[in-house]
Design an enzyme around this catalytic site. Sequence first.
Site, short mmCIF file in Angstrom:
data_model
loop_
_atom_site.label_atom_id
_atom_site.label_comp_id
_atom_site.label_asym_id
_atom_site.label_seq_id
_atom_site.Cartn_x
_atom_site.Cartn_y
_atom_site.Cartn_z
N SER B 34 18.07 -2.00 -0.93
CA SER B 34 17.84 -0.55 -1.07
C SER B 34 17.69 0.14 0.29
O SER B 34 18.16 1.26 0.47
CB SER B 34 16.57 -0.30 -1.89
OG SER B 34 16.72 -0.82 -3.18
N GLU B 55 3.85 -5.74 2.68
CA GLU B 55 4.14 -4.79 3.75
C GLU B 55 3.16 -4.87 4.91
O GLU B 55 3.51 -4.65 6.07
CB GLU B 55 4.16 -3.36 3.21
CG GLU B 55 5.26 -3.08 2.18
CD GLU B 55 4.93 -3.62 0.79
OE1 GLU B 55 3.76 -4.01 0.54
OE2 GLU B 55 5.84 -3.66 -0.06
N ASP B 114 12.35 7.14 -10.10
CA ASP B 114 11.21 6.22 -9.97
C ASP B 114 9.88 6.97 -10.08
O ASP B 114 8.84 6.38 -10.37
CB ASP B 114 11.27 5.46 -8.65
CG ASP B 114 12.13 4.21 -8.77
OD1 ASP B 114 12.58 3.91 -9.90
OD2 ASP B 114 12.37 3.54 -7.75
#
Lengths: 278, 316
Positions: B34, B55, B114
């Site tokens: 993505s 992350e 989303d």
Amino acid sequence: MREINNDSIALVNEKALIIRESIIKMLGESGSGHTGGSLSAADIMACLYFWELNIDPKDPKAAGRDRFVLSKGHAAPVLYATLAEKGFFPDEYLSRLRKLGSPLQGHPDMNKLSGVEASTGSLGQGISWSVGMALAEKMDKTGYRVYALLGDGELQEGMVWEAVMAAGHYHLDNLVAIVDNNSLQIDGRVEKVMGVQPIADKFKAFNWEVLSIDGHNVEQIMAALEKARSIKNRPTVIVAKTLKGKGCSFMEDKAEWHGVAPKKDEVERALAELHATH
Amino acid sequence: MEKQATRDAYGQALVELGHLHDDIVVLDADLSSSTKTAGFGKAFPARFINAGIAEQNMIGMAAGLAAAGKTVFASSFAIFAVGRAFEQVRNSLAYANLNVKVCATHAGLTVGEDGGSHQAVEDIAVMRSVPNMCVVVPADGPSTKAALYRLYQRKGPAYLRLGRPAVPKIYDGEKIDFVIGKGIELRKGKDVTIIACGIMVHKSLEAAKLLAEEGIEAAVIDMHTIKPIDKELIIKQARSTGAILTVEEHNIIGGLGSAVAEVVAENHPVFVERLGIEDIFGQSAGPEELLEHYGLTIQNIIDKIHLLLNKKKELK
């Protein structure tokens, strides 16, 4: 230098004493800072800097140097005491701990002080830096090893386990984590505040080699560091059982000494005890 | 009109840069298809590290790699790179002043379906308040590529804000004069200045064309660098046009509008209007549908310009 014998053990023990004295004096002068967790790590630090690490204070940025990351950054005094003794900067710097404009910040700042490899203090981040450094070594094959010192309370940070997972996944046999397992954190006993045991099993589950030792026994620390060099294809963690405030009876195993500096009379008492027991 | 997503341009430019510079390492957190870092991963597998869905550790590892001499590009969605890993970005990257570029895609409402949980509307505000951090929001594909080349040359931490949908190309890739910290005057005008960033630059240009038909000459600035902001250009436009409209796909609090208003208020006070997301979270829908719902359309720009010009007139 790398042999484990009476001479090398005596030398490291001597350095550990100097480091402890330096911690007490430094914190006495600054009036604030983390005493307990600095003293618990003194023997480990002495072993690393005066026996294990391939570093040269005259060439602090050498490409192939070993890297040490103080992930438990609040124990900055033990790092400063060690770096000064190793010759990275003059001893006079130590009297400026936590003062305006000083290179000796409350938590280590790599851009202000020679020998500091990572700006740490926010718990959990140093072990991630160490994984990144170890990955860089694998890419370049520079030949260095990476060492990270963590607190046991620090293991409560979720990020630690992200990093531990990554190190296992990437088979980083150039990485050694050392847990200063003094069993205390600010609010009390680690197992009461938020249990982290069994530490060894957790690391094993992430594909690490685990070595459990007495973190105040220099010979055991050396042997563990030596063993870690022979472990291939996975990182090693040395779980070092220690005593918070080690060396000063009135500080030992007391959570109250986590983030408190000794007053003048306490400095004298601590120094006297350190001399007497040596 | 030719369109390209800024994330696609990013992915392509990364591979080009990878061929030019051995020191580049790219990190991602399980979103490489993505964020478009997958292309780099395929071309240079030894210099691509997948952090998995972690992350915070991705940013920590980026710091370690940079401390070991690498130039690091770390990608995730804006909401995670800036939100989830904020304190790692702040302490491990910015405080340590390390050479890591946080290149976040899927910023703003145009994430689309989303929904609000994934639409970062506060990332510019957060990143620009962090010392040492440079913040760049390119308007299209070619300027994204130019920004990436410039960011490679500029040592230190930076935040590059990229989007999901394909957006019209504004620049000819060969001719773009992209300098970090220097806004680009895309259209001259004497009546009012529109200062925009990201996907709103193209809409601002379209608005300016329509305004010209009714006799209003609006200057349009692509303020691709939010920090350091181009004070000189803002002051020049405040002086020459006497009214400024800022346009951004971001909360009106703390983003481009705030950055411009600060400069105007301190140096040459004139009327400023800010068009952005009105301090509200997004929701699920198509990107264009959302821009319309939250008032980020060409018509909204034109309406704001009229409002500004009325204020200017009343002052006289």
